[in-house]
Design an enzyme around this catalytic site. Structure first.
Site, mmCIF file in Angstrom:
data_model
loop_
_atom_site.group_PDB
_atom_site.id
_atom_site.type_symbol
_atom_site.label_atom_id
_atom_site.label_comp_id
_atom_site.label_asym_id
_atom_site.label_seq_id
_atom_site.Cartn_x
_atom_site.Cartn_y
_atom_site.Cartn_z
ATOM 1 N N HIS A 172 1.107 -1.316 0.039
ATOM 2 C CA HIS A 172 -0.425 0.039 -0.145
ATOM 3 C C HIS A 172 1.175 1.449 -0.009
ATOM 4 O O HIS A 172 0.451 2.238 0.076
ATOM 5 C CB HIS A 172 -1.051 0.201 1.177
ATOM 6 N N CYS A 181 4.835 7.598 -14.734
ATOM 7 C CA CYS A 181 6.051 6.001 -14.962
ATOM 8 C C CYS A 181 6.094 5.608 -13.464
ATOM 9 O O CYS A 181 6.846 4.803 -13.699
ATOM 10 C CB CYS A 181 6.640 6.864 -15.134
HETATM 11 ZN ZN LIG Z 1 7.333 10.328 -14.329
#
Ligand SMILES: [Zn+2]
Length: 259
Positions: free
Chosen positions: A135, A146
């Site tokens: 978590h 990303c």
């Molecule tokens: Zn990023």
């Protein structure tokens, strides 16, 4: 509870024997582990939601709708009282005997990996090396584009973070919000650990929060031996091979003494 936990000698010895004869041991830890470090749970009798009322489970949607506004409110502590209580408890928390016992088991070669559902970072602070924080971790930031993580250490942000330098994506705390999927790389890493394991220790987890809890059933279906350490009965109890009815700190401390 103290008197009761002393009755668990046989179960702890049995758990130690199973761990010693297992090839690959993974521990899954839940809120019951953190509570002994003073971090309140959400659910249960003294849980935050019991005392403050259950909030809407749409934290991730609210963040996504307006990340800049979310950061602004968050940095100004213009947030729910139960989140402030939780945050202050996280700052004050220190590892307990159970965290240190996990490190001891890891160093003895008896424990291969820990998957924690807790966001407090206490496992790594105690010195645990092989850890998946399913978590997330409050002391890191994560790019939603990303997936790159950035450790904050003790740094407390006072301004909303700039967009990701790599991809221009929105940055949030690494902590997985309600309604937010667990990052794919994290989930894949956890699954890979479960797939290797022939013994699972389920510690202080009510086994009710998906998808993390689903990993325990997958382990079971793949033939892993399940050991539960929990002062309370859970939905997992009926499929466990050994059940230690004790608090995590006490039970793990006694378990580690076998090594
Ligand atoms: Zn990023």
């Amino acid at each position: 509870m103290q008197a009761e936990s002393h009755l668990q000698h046989r179960e702890i010895a049995e758990a130690a024997s199973i761990i010693a004869s297992s090839r690959y041991v993974v521990a899954m830890t839940g809120a019951g582990m953190s509570v002994e470090s003073g971090i309140p749970t959400f659910r249960g009798r003294d849980g935050l939601w019991t005392r403050y009322g259950q909030p809407k489970m749409d934290g991730f949607k609210r963040f996504n709708d307006d990340p800049a506004g979310w950061w602004e409110r968050n940095l100004n502590r213009d947030i729910d009282a139960h989140i402030i209580e939780l945050r202050d408890a996280l700052v004050a928390a220190k590892p307990h005997a159970g965290h240190h016992a996990l490190v001891q088991l890891e160093q003895a070669g008896a424990l291969n990996h820990v998957i924690t559902q807790n966001i407090d970072g206490l496992d790594s602070r105690a010195g645990l090396r092989n850890l998946i924080e399913i978590h997330g971790n409050r002391s890191r930031l994560r790019c939603l584009g990303c997936g790159e993580r950035q450790s904050l250490g003790d740094f407390v942000p006072t301004e909303p973070p700039d967009p990701c330098q790599r991809c221009g994506g929105v940055i949030k705390f690494d902590t997985v919000m309600f309604g937010e999927p667990i990052p794919k790389d994290t989930m894949a890493a956890a699954r890979a650990e479960i797939d290797q394991a022939d013994c699972i220790l389920a510690i202080g987890t009510s086994a009710s929060v998906r998808p993390a809890s689903g990993l325990l059933w997958i382990a079971r279906s793949q033939g892993a031996t399940l050991i539960e350490i929990n002062p309370h009965e859970t939905s997992l109890t009926s499929i466990c091979d050994v059940v230690v009815r004790a608090e995590a700190g006490d039970a793990l401390n006694r378990l580690a003494s076998f090594w």
